[in-house]
Design a protein around this motif. Structure first.
Motif, PDB file in Angstrom:
ATOM      1  N   GLU A   5      42.480  49.634  34.131  1.00 27.50           N
ATOM      2  CA  GLU A   5      42.927  49.937  35.499  1.00 27.50           C
ATOM      3  C   GLU A   5      42.195  49.036  36.499  1.00 27.50           C
ATOM      4  O   GLU A   5      42.799  48.520  37.446  1.00 27.50           O
ATOM      5  CB  GLU A   5      42.676  51.408  35.827  1.00 27.50           C
ATOM      6  N   PHE A  62      43.647  45.533  36.289  1.00 27.50           N
ATOM      7  CA  PHE A  62      44.962  45.423  36.927  1.00 27.50           C
ATOM      8  C   PHE A  62      44.864  45.526  38.445  1.00 27.50           C
ATOM      9  O   PHE A  62      45.677  44.930  39.162  1.00 27.50           O
ATOM     10  CB  PHE A  62      45.928  46.465  36.366  1.00 27.50           C
ATOM     11  N   THR A  63      43.888  46.259  38.931  1.00 26.83           N
ATOM     12  CA  THR A  63      43.673  46.288  40.382  1.00 26.83           C
ATOM     13  C   THR A  63      43.354  44.890  40.890  1.00 26.83           C
ATOM     14  O   THR A  63      43.882  44.441  41.926  1.00 26.83           O
ATOM     15  CB  THR A  63      42.532  47.257  40.739  1.00 26.83           C
ATOM     16  N   ASN A  64      42.519  44.170  40.150  1.00 31.86           N
ATOM     17  CA  ASN A  64      42.206  42.787  40.528  1.00 31.86           C
ATOM     18  C   ASN A  64      43.435  41.900  40.402  1.00 31.86           C
ATOM     19  O   ASN A  64      43.709  41.072  41.292  1.00 31.86           O
ATOM     20  CB  ASN A  64      41.075  42.255  39.642  1.00 31.86           C
ATOM     21  N   HIS A 109      46.490  42.791  40.727  1.00 27.72           N
ATOM     22  CA  HIS A 109      47.385  43.151  41.833  1.00 27.72           C
ATOM     23  C   HIS A 109      46.904  42.545  43.141  1.00 27.72           C
ATOM     24  O   HIS A 109      47.690  41.965  43.905  1.00 27.72           O
ATOM     25  CB  HIS A 109      47.470  44.672  41.942  1.00 27.72           C
ATOM     26  N   ASN A 110      45.614  42.680  43.410  1.00 29.46           N
ATOM     27  CA  ASN A 110      45.067  42.170  44.671  1.00 29.46           C
ATOM     28  C   ASN A 110      45.171  40.656  44.767  1.00 29.46           C
ATOM     29  O   ASN A 110      45.339  40.104  45.862  1.00 29.46           O
ATOM     30  CB  ASN A 110      43.615  42.609  44.825  1.00 29.46           C
ATOM     31  N   ASN A 136      47.556  38.986  43.333  1.00 36.94           N
ATOM     32  CA  ASN A 136      48.983  38.671  43.302  1.00 36.94           C
ATOM     33  C   ASN A 136      49.315  37.646  42.211  1.00 36.94           C
ATOM     34  O   ASN A 136      49.882  36.586  42.472  1.00 36.94           O
ATOM     35  CB  ASN A 136      49.449  38.161  44.665  1.00 36.94           C
ATOM     36  N   ASN A 186      51.031  50.058  34.348  1.00 37.68           N
ATOM     37  CA  ASN A 186      50.330  49.011  35.079  1.00 37.68           C
ATOM     38  C   ASN A 186      51.085  47.682  35.045  1.00 37.68           C
ATOM     39  O   ASN A 186      50.980  46.895  35.982  1.00 37.68           O
ATOM     40  CB  ASN A 186      48.920  48.826  34.518  1.00 37.68           C
ATOM     41  N   ASP A 219      49.663  54.576  41.885  1.00 37.30           N
ATOM     42  CA  ASP A 219      48.445  54.490  42.708  1.00 37.30           C
ATOM     43  C   ASP A 219      48.281  53.161  43.422  1.00 37.30           C
ATOM     44  O   ASP A 219      47.286  52.940  44.104  1.00 37.30           O
ATOM     45  CB  ASP A 219      47.197  54.791  41.874  1.00 37.30           C
ATOM     46  N   ASN A 226      48.103  49.962  42.211  1.00 41.70           N
ATOM     47  CA  ASN A 226      47.565  48.771  41.549  1.00 41.70           C
ATOM     48  C   ASN A 226      48.528  48.212  40.511  1.00 41.70           C
ATOM     49  O   ASN A 226      48.198  47.254  39.804  1.00 41.70           O
ATOM     50  CB  ASN A 226      46.225  49.087  40.884  1.00 41.70           C
ATOM     51  N   GLU A 227      49.736  48.789  40.431  1.00 36.41           N
ATOM     52  CA  GLU A 227      50.683  48.365  39.410  1.00 36.41           C
ATOM     53  C   GLU A 227      51.283  46.997  39.768  1.00 36.41           C
ATOM     54  O   GLU A 227      51.416  46.639  40.931  1.00 36.41           O
ATOM     55  CB  GLU A 227      51.819  49.385  39.270  1.00 36.41           C
TER      56      GLU A 227
END
Length: 393
Positions: free
Chosen positions: A207, A210-212, A214-215, A217, A242, A277, A279-280
């Motif tokens: 998770e 994947f947040t990274n 997502h951020n 891009n 995710n 949430d 971050n997907e």
């Protein structure tokens, strides 16, 4: 082909509604007549191929649970039904084990080091082991040293043509199964995820990765499953969430039991929009690095994406995967857990993967002379080439 040895106490262990490669285990507990009858009844009722199991057997001939399983399971295709103790399962589920934490080939070359294991940062993939405690290295010496908990072991290895000496102490340890990074190639951001096992406790690890992703891009996603033998399908479902948030509520994975247990059929679905949430990703294409050691939940993950992204956008690089389109649901008796094949694992199009494995889009060798995730490693380099050219090298 080189034989690979894995210095991990437990490897690739499945549990409730899970699918993972086999790992046999025996216990010192007496294998009672009552327990033998329990196991036989599981084969006659919940086992996927129950109608090929003899209804009458001589219980006295079995002294160990795995011995009985090996005799009763229908082989082929079943290469996987097995047993292990509650303690062994708990250790794996919580990513805890004992030893050095590396795997090596028959000629003593390291191909994998577990993340955060005692060997991590001291030994590395590609190292050729030449001495163990100042003796010429053998597989026997390595195995014996791995069992001497808290006793330092001296290793001499050849690394990129240079002699390296280091000390590793086998011990009880917690490990990770996920590493992520982003590389930029010709203005494309490419997310790389190394994922070694579908453990229940690994969700927080990926998770965060994947947040990274997502951020930052990312434009493309490469998931390295080359040694991932499976595990929890619940974890596979979260990983699918995710990868793409474009199909809320749609079926990811369908579990199809035998005709005696159709009431136990179940699904995993993409999370509903309200539960996402943020971050997907919304990937249009995913590239997977795979080998014959990529099994079960790894194959289910790949197969689940095909109806949504399309066959042409699910790229596999390496070799045929293991070929385990089935899974098991654990049942307990005393201290033992029994994992018999219970169901086919299907995607939303009612398709399983094959017992022959998933064929690679592009063939590539597992290049153990380079670290996993190294842009010069053959499998990852092939993925990068495909991203830029939309074809195999």
């Amino acid at each position: 082909m080189q034989f690979k040895v894995l210095l991990f106490l437990i490897l690739f262990i499945p549990f409730f509604n899970s699918c993972g490669s086999s790992s046999s285990s025996s216990t010192s507990q007496t294998f009672t007549l009552e327990e033998k009858k329990f196991v036989h009844e599981l084969f006659l009722t919940e086992y996927l191929w129950y109608d090929d199991v003899p209804s009458t057997i001589n219980y006295a001939q079995y002294n160990e649970p795995q011995e009985m399983i090996n005799t009763l399971r229908v082989t082929p295709p079943d290469l996987w039904s097995f047993t292990l103790t509650e303690e062994e399962y708990e250790n794996f589920a919580n990513q805890q084990t004992i030893g050095f934490g590396f795997g090596y080939t028959s000629d003593l070359q390291i191909f994998l080091v577990r993340i955060d294991s005692p060997a991590y940062g001291k030994l590395q993939r590609g190292d050729q082991i030449v001495e163990v405690n100042q003796q010429s290295a053998t597989s026997t010496l390595i195995k014996e040293a791995s069992q001497n908990v808290d006793q330092a072991t001296q290793f001499k290895v050849i690394r990129n043509g240079t002699v390296v000496e280091t000390t590793v102490t086998p011990q009880e340890y917690s490990f990770k199964v996920s590493l992520g990074k982003i590389i930029t190639q010709e203005n494309k951001k490419i997310g790389y995820l190394r994922y070694d096992s579908f453990t229940e406790s690994s969700v927080n690890e990926f998770e965060a990765i994947f947040t990274n992703f997502h951020n930052e891009n990312i434009n493309e996603l490469v998931i390295d499953l080359r040694y991932n033998g499976g595990g929890s399908l619940s974890t596979a479902s979260v990983l699918l969430d995710n990868i793409t948030n474009a199909y809320p509520g749609n079926i990811q994975i369908y579990l199809d039991w035998n005709d005696k247990n159709q009431n136990r059929n179940s699904i995993y679905a993409f999370e509903e929009r309200d539960f996402q949430d943020g971050n997907e990703l919304t990937m249009q294409r995913v590239i997977f690095l795979v080998t014959k050691d990529s099994a079960s939940a790894s194959e289910a993950l790949i197969n689940a994406l095909k109806p949504y992204l399309g066959e042409n956008n699910i790229i596999t690089i390496g070799e045929n995967t293991h070929g385990k389109p089935v899974g098991m649901s654990g049942r307990a008796y005393g201290i033992n857990y029994y994992f018999l094949i219970n169901f086919f694992v299907k995607n939303s199009a009612d398709q399983t993967s094959s017992f022959e494995g998933i064929a690679p889009t592009c063939s590539a060798e597992d290049d153990i002379t380079h670290l996993m995730g190294d842009e010069n490693e053959t499998m990852f380099a092939t993925a990068l080439y495909y991203i830029q050219n939309n074809r195999c090298p």
